[in-house]
Design a protein around this motif. Structure first.
Motif, PDB file in Angstrom:
ATOM      1  N   SER A  29     -82.141 -75.034   7.307  1.00  0.00           N
ATOM      2  CA  SER A  29     -83.147 -76.027   7.662  1.00  0.00           C
ATOM      3  C   SER A  29     -83.577 -75.850   9.098  1.00  0.00           C
ATOM      4  O   SER A  29     -82.818 -75.386   9.938  1.00  0.00           O
ATOM      5  CB  SER A  29     -82.615 -77.450   7.457  1.00  0.00           C
ATOM      6  N   ILE A  30     -84.820 -76.220   9.364  1.00  0.00           N
ATOM      7  CA  ILE A  30     -85.380 -76.206  10.705  1.00  0.00           C
ATOM      8  C   ILE A  30     -85.973 -77.581  10.937  1.00  0.00           C
ATOM      9  O   ILE A  30     -86.760 -78.072  10.131  1.00  0.00           O
ATOM     10  CB  ILE A  30     -86.498 -75.152  10.846  1.00  0.00           C
ATOM     11  N   SER A  31     -85.569 -78.215  12.027  1.00  0.00           N
ATOM     12  CA  SER A  31     -86.139 -79.538  12.316  1.00  0.00           C
ATOM     13  C   SER A  31     -86.486 -79.625  13.787  1.00  0.00           C
ATOM     14  O   SER A  31     -85.835 -79.046  14.644  1.00  0.00           O
ATOM     15  CB  SER A  31     -85.146 -80.644  11.938  1.00  0.00           C
ATOM     16  N   LYS A  32     -87.548 -80.349  14.044  1.00  0.00           N
ATOM     17  CA  LYS A  32     -87.976 -80.597  15.412  1.00  0.00           C
ATOM     18  C   LYS A  32     -87.589 -82.021  15.767  1.00  0.00           C
ATOM     19  O   LYS A  32     -87.328 -82.844  14.901  1.00  0.00           O
ATOM     20  CB  LYS A  32     -89.486 -80.405  15.538  1.00  0.00           C
ATOM     21  N   THR A  33     -87.537 -82.308  17.054  1.00  0.00           N
ATOM     22  CA  THR A  33     -87.203 -83.662  17.478  1.00  0.00           C
ATOM     23  C   THR A  33     -88.283 -84.623  17.019  1.00  0.00           C
ATOM     24  O   THR A  33     -89.449 -84.248  16.902  1.00  0.00           O
ATOM     25  CB  THR A  33     -87.068 -83.741  19.003  1.00  0.00           C
ATOM     26  N   PRO A  34     -87.933 -85.874  16.745  1.00  0.00           N
ATOM     27  CA  PRO A  34     -88.925 -86.829  16.286  1.00  0.00           C
ATOM     28  C   PRO A  34     -89.957 -87.138  17.366  1.00  0.00           C
ATOM     29  O   PRO A  34     -89.687 -87.010  18.558  1.00  0.00           O
ATOM     30  CB  PRO A  34     -88.097 -88.076  15.952  1.00  0.00           C
ATOM     31  N   THR A  35     -91.129 -87.531  16.930  1.00  0.00           N
ATOM     32  CA  THR A  35     -92.182 -87.889  17.879  1.00  0.00           C
ATOM     33  C   THR A  35     -91.883 -89.235  18.511  1.00  0.00           C
ATOM     34  O   THR A  35     -91.052 -89.997  18.029  1.00  0.00           O
ATOM     35  CB  THR A  35     -93.551 -87.955  17.170  1.00  0.00           C
ATOM     36  N   ILE A  36     -92.580 -89.528  19.586  1.00  0.00           N
ATOM     37  CA  ILE A  36     -92.413 -90.796  20.282  1.00  0.00           C
ATOM     38  C   ILE A  36     -92.891 -91.919  19.366  1.00  0.00           C
ATOM     39  O   ILE A  36     -93.887 -91.787  18.652  1.00  0.00           O
ATOM     40  CB  ILE A  36     -93.209 -90.777  21.598  1.00  0.00           C
ATOM     41  N   PHE A  37     -92.188 -93.063  19.391  1.00  0.00           N
ATOM     42  CA  PHE A  37     -92.515 -94.181  18.515  1.00  0.00           C
ATOM     43  C   PHE A  37     -93.967 -94.606  18.709  1.00  0.00           C
ATOM     44  O   PHE A  37     -94.417 -94.820  19.822  1.00  0.00           O
ATOM     45  CB  PHE A  37     -91.580 -95.369  18.795  1.00  0.00           C
ATOM     46  N   GLY A  38     -94.693 -94.692  17.629  1.00  0.00           N
ATOM     47  CA  GLY A  38     -96.075 -95.121  17.656  1.00  0.00           C
ATOM     48  C   GLY A  38     -97.059 -93.985  17.842  1.00  0.00           C
ATOM     49  O   GLY A  38     -98.252 -94.169  17.687  1.00  0.00           O
ATOM     50  N   SER A  39     -96.567 -92.801  18.148  1.00  0.00           N
ATOM     51  CA  SER A  39     -97.451 -91.664  18.358  1.00  0.00           C
ATOM     52  C   SER A  39     -97.599 -90.905  17.050  1.00  0.00           C
ATOM     53  O   SER A  39     -96.646 -90.683  16.325  1.00  0.00           O
ATOM     54  CB  SER A  39     -96.867 -90.741  19.424  1.00  0.00           C
ATOM     55  N   THR A  40     -98.810 -90.506  16.752  1.00  0.00           N
ATOM     56  CA  THR A  40     -99.047 -89.744  15.526  1.00  0.00           C
ATOM     57  C   THR A  40     -99.204 -88.265  15.809  1.00  0.00           C
ATOM     58  O   THR A  40     -99.336 -87.476  14.883  1.00  0.00           O
ATOM     59  CB  THR A  40    -100.318 -90.254  14.819  1.00  0.00           C
ATOM     60  N   THR A  41     -99.166 -87.867  17.081  1.00  0.00           N
ATOM     61  CA  THR A  41     -99.303 -86.450  17.407  1.00  0.00           C
ATOM     62  C   THR A  41     -97.950 -85.763  17.303  1.00  0.00           C
ATOM     63  O   THR A  41     -96.916 -86.326  17.629  1.00  0.00           O
ATOM     64  CB  THR A  41     -99.841 -86.252  18.836  1.00  0.00           C
ATOM     65  N   ILE A  42     -97.975 -84.536  16.851  1.00  0.00           N
ATOM     66  CA  ILE A  42     -96.760 -83.744  16.729  1.00  0.00           C
ATOM     67  C   ILE A  42     -96.621 -82.897  17.993  1.00  0.00           C
ATOM     68  O   ILE A  42     -97.574 -82.264  18.431  1.00  0.00           O
ATOM     69  CB  ILE A  42     -96.816 -82.840  15.486  1.00  0.00           C
ATOM     70  N   GLN A  43     -95.429 -82.871  18.555  1.00  0.00           N
ATOM     71  CA  GLN A  43     -95.197 -82.067  19.745  1.00  0.00           C
ATOM     72  C   GLN A  43     -95.248 -80.599  19.353  1.00  0.00           C
ATOM     73  O   GLN A  43     -94.483 -80.148  18.501  1.00  0.00           O
ATOM     74  CB  GLN A  43     -93.837 -82.402  20.353  1.00  0.00           C
ATOM     75  N   PRO A  44     -96.158 -79.817  19.942  1.00  0.00           N
ATOM     76  CA  PRO A  44     -96.343 -78.439  19.509  1.00  0.00           C
ATOM     77  C   PRO A  44     -95.209 -77.492  19.887  1.00  0.00           C
ATOM     78  O   PRO A  44     -94.924 -76.559  19.173  1.00  0.00           O
ATOM     79  CB  PRO A  44     -97.634 -78.016  20.195  1.00  0.00           C
ATOM     80  N   ASN A  45     -94.556 -77.731  21.010  1.00  0.00           N
ATOM     81  CA  ASN A  45     -93.578 -76.754  21.457  1.00  0.00           C
ATOM     82  C   ASN A  45     -92.304 -77.434  21.951  1.00  0.00           C
ATOM     83  O   ASN A  45     -91.779 -77.102  22.995  1.00  0.00           O
ATOM     84  CB  ASN A  45     -94.187 -75.887  22.559  1.00  0.00           C
ATOM     85  N   GLY A  46     -91.797 -78.380  21.192  1.00  0.00           N
ATOM     86  CA  GLY A  46     -90.606 -79.115  21.596  1.00  0.00           C
ATOM     87  C   GLY A  46     -89.333 -78.442  21.140  1.00  0.00           C
ATOM     88  O   GLY A  46     -89.343 -77.332  20.603  1.00  0.00           O
ATOM     89  N   PRO A  47     -88.197 -79.104  21.336  1.00  0.00           N
ATOM     90  CA  PRO A  47     -86.914 -78.541  20.909  1.00  0.00           C
ATOM     91  C   PRO A  47     -86.854 -78.331  19.392  1.00  0.00           C
ATOM     92  O   PRO A  47     -87.428 -79.097  18.625  1.00  0.00           O
ATOM     93  CB  PRO A  47     -85.909 -79.603  21.335  1.00  0.00           C
ATOM     94  N   VAL A  48     -86.152 -77.289  18.988  1.00  0.00           N
ATOM     95  CA  VAL A  48     -86.002 -76.944  17.577  1.00  0.00           C
ATOM     96  C   VAL A  48     -84.509 -76.918  17.258  1.00  0.00           C
ATOM     97  O   VAL A  48     -83.720 -76.336  17.994  1.00  0.00           O
ATOM     98  CB  VAL A  48     -86.621 -75.566  17.270  1.00  0.00           C
ATOM     99  N   VAL A  49     -84.119 -77.577  16.167  1.00  0.00           N
ATOM    100  CA  VAL A  49     -82.733 -77.566  15.723  1.00  0.00           C
ATOM    101  C   VAL A  49     -82.671 -76.778  14.418  1.00  0.00           C
ATOM    102  O   VAL A  49     -83.388 -77.075  13.467  1.00  0.00           O
ATOM    103  CB  VAL A  49     -82.190 -78.999  15.516  1.00  0.00           C
ATOM    104  N   LEU A  50     -81.817 -75.762  14.402  1.00  0.00           N
ATOM    105  CA  LEU A  50     -81.717 -74.855  13.268  1.00  0.00           C
ATOM    106  C   LEU A  50     -80.344 -74.985  12.644  1.00  0.00           C
ATOM    107  O   LEU A  50     -79.329 -74.992  13.331  1.00  0.00           O
ATOM    108  CB  LEU A  50     -81.928 -73.418  13.764  1.00  0.00           C
ATOM    109  N   LYS A  51     -80.297 -75.092  11.331  1.00  0.00           N
ATOM    110  CA  LYS A  51     -79.035 -75.075  10.593  1.00  0.00           C
ATOM    111  C   LYS A  51     -79.048 -73.786   9.785  1.00  0.00           C
ATOM    112  O   LYS A  51     -79.979 -73.535   9.023  1.00  0.00           O
ATOM    113  CB  LYS A  51     -78.930 -76.295   9.678  1.00  0.00           C
ATOM    114  N   TYR A  52     -78.009 -72.953   9.986  1.00  0.00           N
ATOM    115  CA  TYR A  52     -77.975 -71.650   9.328  1.00  0.00           C
ATOM    116  C   TYR A  52     -76.564 -71.307   8.894  1.00  0.00           C
ATOM    117  O   TYR A  52     -75.603 -71.915   9.325  1.00  0.00           O
ATOM    118  CB  TYR A  52     -78.512 -70.565  10.271  1.00  0.00           C
ATOM    119  N   GLN A  53     -76.459 -70.327   8.016  1.00  0.00           N
ATOM    120  CA  GLN A  53     -75.150 -69.836   7.596  1.00  0.00           C
ATOM    121  C   GLN A  53     -75.136 -68.320   7.731  1.00  0.00           C
ATOM    122  O   GLN A  53     -76.168 -67.659   7.577  1.00  0.00           O
ATOM    123  CB  GLN A  53     -74.790 -70.291   6.191  1.00  0.00           C
ATOM    124  N   THR A  54     -73.944 -67.797   8.042  1.00  0.00           N
ATOM    125  CA  THR A  54     -73.809 -66.363   8.256  1.00  0.00           C
ATOM    126  C   THR A  54     -72.361 -65.930   8.088  1.00  0.00           C
ATOM    127  O   THR A  54     -71.454 -66.742   8.217  1.00  0.00           O
ATOM    128  CB  THR A  54     -74.308 -65.965   9.661  1.00  0.00           C
TER     129      THR A  54
END
Length: 90
Positions: A29-54
């Motif tokens: 899975s790949i998830s980005k941090t949530p947007t600021i409350f009340g904001s409908t814009t998506i942060q284009p280049n914010g932190p990314v959290v990756l869940k992976y297996q290897t």
């Protein structure tokens, strides 16, 4: 396969890491941090959290000093409990 979570500062850092991985990891899975409350814009280049297996140990995160300290404390407590048990039995 072991499952890990890794946080990247931005999408560019994630892309660089993924090219180095070159098929040795399975991205769950790949998830980005949530947007600021009340904001409908998506942060284009914010932190990314990756869940992976290897299976590749080079992509496993290194254990920190705190994790090693906890392991040593558990082993020490087990030996102390065994010592106390043997003393009471003799």
């Amino acid at each position: 396969m072991a499952i890990f979570t890794k946080r990247f500062a931005d999408a560019d850092e994630y892309e660089e890491w993924l090219t180095k991985a070159s098929g040795r990891v399975n991205v769950l899975s790949i998830s980005k941090t949530p947007t600021i409350f009340g904001s409908t814009t998506i942060q284009p280049n914010g932190p990314v959290v990756l869940k992976y297996q290897t299976n590749d140990k080079s992509f496993a995160p290194a254990k920190g000093a705190a994790a090693k300290t906890v392991e040593y404390a558990i082993v020490g407590a087990a030996f102390f409990a065994l010592f106390a048990y043997l003393i009471t039995e003799l």
